[in-house]
Write a protein that holds these residues in place. Structure first.
Motif, PDB file in Angstrom:
ATOM      1  N   ASN A 113       2.264   3.043   6.717  1.00  0.00           N
ATOM      2  CA  ASN A 113       2.334   4.573   6.705  1.00  0.00           C
ATOM      3  C   ASN A 113       2.778   5.035   5.175  1.00  0.00           C
ATOM      4  OD1 ASN A 113       4.770   2.982   6.348  1.00  0.00           O
ATOM      5  ND2 ASN A 113       6.266   4.729   6.997  1.00  0.00           N
ATOM      6  N   TYR A 114       2.204   4.147   4.462  1.00  0.00           N
ATOM      7  CA  TYR A 114       2.165   4.397   2.936  1.00  0.00           C
ATOM      8  C   TYR A 114       0.637   4.215   2.395  1.00  0.00           C
ATOM      9  CZ  TYR A 114       7.169   4.359   2.642  1.00  0.00           C
ATOM     10  OH  TYR A 114       8.551   4.392   2.757  1.00  0.00           O
ATOM     11  N   PHE A 115       0.259   5.395   1.632  1.00  0.00           N
ATOM     12  CA  PHE A 115      -1.129   5.358   1.276  1.00  0.00           C
ATOM     13  C   PHE A 115      -1.349   5.555  -0.291  1.00  0.00           C
ATOM     14  CE2 PHE A 115      -0.825   8.030   4.974  1.00  0.00           C
ATOM     15  CZ  PHE A 115      -0.829   6.986   6.018  1.00  0.00           C
ATOM     16  N   TRP A 116      -2.489   5.284  -1.030  1.00  0.00           N
ATOM     17  CA  TRP A 116      -2.539   5.543  -2.212  1.00  0.00           C
ATOM     18  C   TRP A 116      -2.617   7.042  -2.293  1.00  0.00           C
ATOM     19  CZ3 TRP A 116      -5.996   8.586  -5.069  1.00  0.00           C
ATOM     20  CH2 TRP A 116      -6.096   8.643  -6.358  1.00  0.00           C
ATOM     21  N   PRO A 117      -2.134   7.990  -3.132  1.00  0.00           N
ATOM     22  CA  PRO A 117      -1.696   7.552  -4.456  1.00  0.00           C
ATOM     23  C   PRO A 117      -0.064   7.282  -4.629  1.00  0.00           C
ATOM     24  CG  PRO A 117      -1.626   9.748  -4.613  1.00  0.00           C
ATOM     25  CD  PRO A 117      -2.268   9.494  -3.417  1.00  0.00           C
ATOM     26  N   LEU A 118       0.715   7.425  -3.370  1.00  0.00           N
ATOM     27  CA  LEU A 118       2.069   7.048  -3.181  1.00  0.00           C
ATOM     28  C   LEU A 118       2.298   5.466  -3.425  1.00  0.00           C
ATOM     29  CD1 LEU A 118       4.976   7.806  -3.074  1.00  0.00           C
ATOM     30  CD2 LEU A 118       4.561   7.735  -0.636  1.00  0.00           C
ATOM     31  N   LEU A 127      -4.810   0.582  -3.552  1.00  0.00           N
ATOM     32  CA  LEU A 127      -6.284   0.658  -3.776  1.00  0.00           C
ATOM     33  C   LEU A 127      -6.664   0.092  -5.173  1.00  0.00           C
ATOM     34  CD1 LEU A 127      -7.244   3.987  -2.240  1.00  0.00           C
ATOM     35  CD2 LEU A 127      -7.695   1.792  -1.451  1.00  0.00           C
ATOM     36  N   TRP A 128      -5.696  -0.855  -5.643  1.00  0.00           N
ATOM     37  CA  TRP A 128      -5.970  -1.426  -6.856  1.00  0.00           C
ATOM     38  C   TRP A 128      -6.872  -2.516  -6.711  1.00  0.00           C
ATOM     39  CZ3 TRP A 128      -0.786  -1.310  -9.979  1.00  0.00           C
ATOM     40  CH2 TRP A 128      -0.612   0.104 -10.429  1.00  0.00           C
ATOM     41  N   PRO A 129      -7.737  -2.956  -7.735  1.00  0.00           N
ATOM     42  CA  PRO A 129      -8.508  -3.912  -7.435  1.00  0.00           C
ATOM     43  C   PRO A 129      -8.074  -5.486  -7.047  1.00  0.00           C
ATOM     44  CG  PRO A 129      -8.604  -3.314  -9.640  1.00  0.00           C
ATOM     45  CD  PRO A 129      -8.105  -2.226  -8.867  1.00  0.00           C
ATOM     46  N   ASN A 130      -6.921  -5.779  -7.861  1.00  0.00           N
ATOM     47  CA  ASN A 130      -6.264  -7.158  -7.586  1.00  0.00           C
ATOM     48  C   ASN A 130      -5.674  -7.273  -5.968  1.00  0.00           C
ATOM     49  OD1 ASN A 130      -7.023  -8.293  -9.878  1.00  0.00           O
ATOM     50  ND2 ASN A 130      -4.975  -7.853 -10.932  1.00  0.00           N
ATOM     51  N   ASP A 131      -5.120  -6.095  -5.584  1.00  0.00           N
ATOM     52  CA  ASP A 131      -4.486  -6.114  -4.183  1.00  0.00           C
ATOM     53  C   ASP A 131      -5.574  -5.986  -3.209  1.00  0.00           C
ATOM     54  OD1 ASP A 131      -2.459  -4.886  -6.185  1.00  0.00           O
ATOM     55  OD2 ASP A 131      -1.187  -5.245  -4.191  1.00  0.00           O
ATOM     56  N   VAL A 132      -6.675  -5.264  -3.454  1.00  0.00           N
ATOM     57  CA  VAL A 132      -7.746  -4.999  -2.485  1.00  0.00           C
ATOM     58  C   VAL A 132      -8.244  -6.408  -2.366  1.00  0.00           C
ATOM     59  CG1 VAL A 132     -10.262  -4.072  -2.158  1.00  0.00           C
ATOM     60  CG2 VAL A 132      -8.444  -2.751  -2.903  1.00  0.00           C
ATOM     61  N   HIS A 133      -8.459  -7.339  -3.545  1.00  0.00           N
ATOM     62  CA  HIS A 133      -9.268  -8.500  -3.431  1.00  0.00           C
ATOM     63  C   HIS A 133      -8.386  -9.487  -2.863  1.00  0.00           C
ATOM     64  CE1 HIS A 133     -10.009 -12.615  -5.216  1.00  0.00           C
ATOM     65  NE2 HIS A 133     -11.277 -12.164  -5.026  1.00  0.00           N
ATOM     66  N   GLY A 182      -6.277 -12.112   4.153  1.00  0.00           N
ATOM     67  CA  GLY A 182      -6.012 -11.435   5.487  1.00  0.00           C
ATOM     68  C   GLY A 182      -7.247 -11.241   6.480  1.00  0.00           C
ATOM     69  N   GLN A 183      -8.550 -11.961   5.953  1.00  0.00           N
ATOM     70  CA  GLN A 183      -9.382 -11.991   6.793  1.00  0.00           C
ATOM     71  C   GLN A 183      -9.790 -10.489   7.607  1.00  0.00           C
ATOM     72  OE1 GLN A 183      -8.701 -15.502   9.159  1.00  0.00           O
ATOM     73  NE2 GLN A 183      -8.858 -16.677   7.409  1.00  0.00           N
ATOM     74  N   ALA A 184     -10.086 -10.702   8.843  1.00  0.00           N
ATOM     75  CA  ALA A 184     -10.494  -9.439   9.365  1.00  0.00           C
ATOM     76  C   ALA A 184      -9.262  -8.350   9.383  1.00  0.00           C
ATOM     77  CB  ALA A 184     -10.862  -9.677  10.930  1.00  0.00           C
ATOM     78  N   LEU A 185      -8.070  -8.926   9.304  1.00  0.00           N
ATOM     79  CA  LEU A 185      -6.865  -8.060   9.281  1.00  0.00           C
ATOM     80  C   LEU A 185      -6.927  -7.343   8.074  1.00  0.00           C
ATOM     81  CD1 LEU A 185      -4.471  -6.642  10.588  1.00  0.00           C
ATOM     82  CD2 LEU A 185      -3.157  -8.929   9.655  1.00  0.00           C
ATOM     83  N   GLY A 186      -7.273  -8.079   6.670  1.00  0.00           N
ATOM     84  CA  GLY A 186      -7.251  -7.684   5.368  1.00  0.00           C
ATOM     85  C   GLY A 186      -8.295  -6.537   5.319  1.00  0.00           C
ATOM     86  N   VAL A 187      -9.396  -6.912   5.770  1.00  0.00           N
ATOM     87  CA  VAL A 187     -10.448  -5.610   5.792  1.00  0.00           C
ATOM     88  C   VAL A 187     -10.063  -4.613   6.484  1.00  0.00           C
ATOM     89  CG1 VAL A 187     -12.951  -5.272   6.596  1.00  0.00           C
ATOM     90  CG2 VAL A 187     -12.240  -7.413   5.756  1.00  0.00           C
ATOM     91  N   PHE A 188      -9.275  -4.720   7.491  1.00  0.00           N
ATOM     92  CA  PHE A 188      -8.904  -3.569   8.310  1.00  0.00           C
ATOM     93  C   PHE A 188      -8.087  -2.744   7.442  1.00  0.00           C
ATOM     94  CE2 PHE A 188      -5.529  -1.365  10.937  1.00  0.00           C
ATOM     95  CZ  PHE A 188      -6.553  -0.549  11.609  1.00  0.00           C
ATOM     96  N   MET A 189      -7.183  -3.338   6.650  1.00  0.00           N
ATOM     97  CA  MET A 189      -5.966  -2.751   6.000  1.00  0.00           C
ATOM     98  C   MET A 189      -6.645  -2.081   4.806  1.00  0.00           C
ATOM     99  SD  MET A 189      -3.224  -5.956   5.802  1.00  0.00           S
ATOM    100  CE  MET A 189      -2.216  -6.455   6.975  1.00  0.00           C
ATOM    101  N   VAL A 190      -7.333  -2.883   4.242  1.00  0.00           N
ATOM    102  CA  VAL A 190      -8.270  -1.948   2.799  1.00  0.00           C
ATOM    103  C   VAL A 190      -8.893  -0.796   3.524  1.00  0.00           C
ATOM    104  CG1 VAL A 190     -10.159  -1.816   1.296  1.00  0.00           C
ATOM    105  CG2 VAL A 190      -8.507  -3.980   1.664  1.00  0.00           C
TER     106      VAL A 190
END
Length: 454
Positions: free
Chosen positions: A202-207, A212-218, A224-232
């Protein structure tokens, strides 16, 4: 002799209410004893006794205060009370809240041996609960999440009693309680239990800027595998697709007043302080200057970090990382936490939302220029009682709009609906109507905006 004006005496508090308030005070004392007691057994007893007394006492007092009286918004002498009128109790409460945030952010980092500094004795009683939920011992952030969620639930119960006559307020309060408990507390804990990345849906960029910062996306894509892809994917879609669409139809209220944890705390725990929000034009000018500056900063920092990532750090060096650390300290910690919550009893419950939240600024731009949402007014019915302005926690002088029958189309309005709920004549109405006619009396609003920004 010149007569002197004195404030009328406050209504007497019933013995039953005093008993419940004594229970709350006893709970706070038990919490202090838990913090000071070195014996693990007694410490745990004091801690859970404190939780029980504060929660039960607050809910019982809320029923006595609001549930046994006729439904409807009453001011209850808020400006005359020391706790809600910037009196001594309010200042002490603000100092305690501010001190807690300072200790939480900078004096409770763990040493990997179970020592969390000044908060250790309050953290360890939660170890069993944390093991059950997250499969690991408690830390300072689990303590904070527990206190935060408890505050929303308990004070949400108070709000349900207080505003039980308004179907809109009841459903909205239940919504923020649901999202805080489920999406901000239980789901992130269960993700850790199953050794998945901690994520707040329930929290999104920019809050929640890091999503959506590159290190966290990476890291999400890697671990996270498939779950990580879904999160991004979820974060990107919610920020850039769902947010504009939902805001077009419902204004920023769909998020700020129904989903967001910051707004949830403000609408529940911060409800006693909503009248303290500054309604002056000076405050409005500073609000516009600061909140859009913060939005611009987070956009620029996000772009810098992606340039830094794409060039392998060759183009900008450590400028992006340094800016990110500075933003995290100044905005993510000091502004949103220490000031945003610590100053509730002094500046009102939406200090962060008004002056610092980049998500509120982003939603506000969409709401003002592209949304169907507005608050319509009927000036012929307005009796200038001022209830609407008094309850507006976003610093909007609603009465001025109502007196001249002008629609309220303000970027800062979170659509909480309290102005409409507090109006005794039904002058104000929240609408998601067609854009045609949305700017009725817009010449007056535009003139006001020019004066404020000049």
């Amino acid at each position: 002799m010149t007569p002197t004006l004195t404030s009328p005496p406050l209504p007497a508090t019933s013995p039953a209410e005093k008993l419940m308030l004594a229970g709350v005070a006893g709970g706070l004392l038990a919490l202090l004893l838990a913090w000071a007691d070195a014996d693990p057994g007694r410490r745990n007893t004091w801690f859970w006794l404190a939780i029980g007394l504060v929660s039960a006492g607050t809910l019982a007092w809320s029923w006595l205060k609001f549930g046994r009286h006729p439904a409807g918004v009453q001011q209850n002498n808020l400006w005359l009370r020391s706790s809600t009128g910037r009196g001594a109790v309010g200042w002490i409460t603000g100092l305690v809240l501010t001190g807690f945030y300072v200790v939480l952010y900078w004096f409770s980092n763990g040493d990997n041996q179970g020592n969390f500094g000044l908060l250790s004795n309050l953290i360890h009683p939660l170890d069993s609960f944390s093991q059950w939920l997250r499969a690991k011992p408690a830390d300072q952030w689990f303590l904070y999440g527990t206190f935060y969620t408890l505050a929303v639930l308990v004070m949400g119960g108070r709000a349900l009693w207080k505003y039980r006559h308004s179907r809109y307020q009841v459903i909205r309060t239940l919504s923020v309680m649901f999202f805080q408990l489920g999406f901000s507390f239980l789901i992130p804990g269960l993700l850790q239990f199953f050794q998945k990345p901690e994520f707040y849906f329930n929290y999104f960029w920019p809050l929640h800027y890091q999503y959506l910062w590159p290190n966290d996306v990476h890291d999400l894509l890697k671990n996270g595998q498939a779950l990580g892809v879904f999160m991004v994917f979820w974060g990107a879609v919610m920020s850039f697709v769902a947010t504009p669409v939902l805001t077009y139809f419902y204004g920023k209220r769909w998020y700020c007043s129904w989903v967001c944890g910051c707004g949830g705390l403000a609408e529940t725990a911060g409800d006693p302080y909503r009248q303290l929000s500054d309604k002056s034009r000076t405050a409005w000018r500073w609000e516009v200057r600061i909140v859009y500056t913060v939005l611009g900063l987070i956009i620029a920092i996000t772009a810098l970090l992606w340039v830094h990532f794409a060039t392998g750090g060759a183009l900008l060096g450590e400028v992006g990382n340094a800016a990110a650390k500075w933003y995290g300290f100044a905005i993510g910690s000091v502004f949103s936490g220490v000031i945003g919550v610590g100053f509730y009893p002094i500046m009102g419950s939406r200090v962060w939302c008004r002056f610092g939240c980049p998500m509120a600024a982003y939603l506000g731009l969409l709401q003002k220029h592209f949304s169907r949402f507005r608050i319509s007014t009927n000036g012929a019915q307005c009796i200038s009682c001022g209830n609407c302005s008094n309850v507006c926690e976003m610093g909007i002088d609603v009465q001025q709009y109502a007196q001249r029958g002008a629609p309220i189309i303000r970027a800062s309005c979170v659509g909480c609906g309290m102005c409409s709920t507090a109006c005794p004549r039904g002058v104000l109405n929240l609408e998601n109507g067609p854009r045609e006619g949305r700017y009725q009396a817009s010449q007056l609003i535009h003139a006001d905006s020019l004066r404020i920004l000049s």
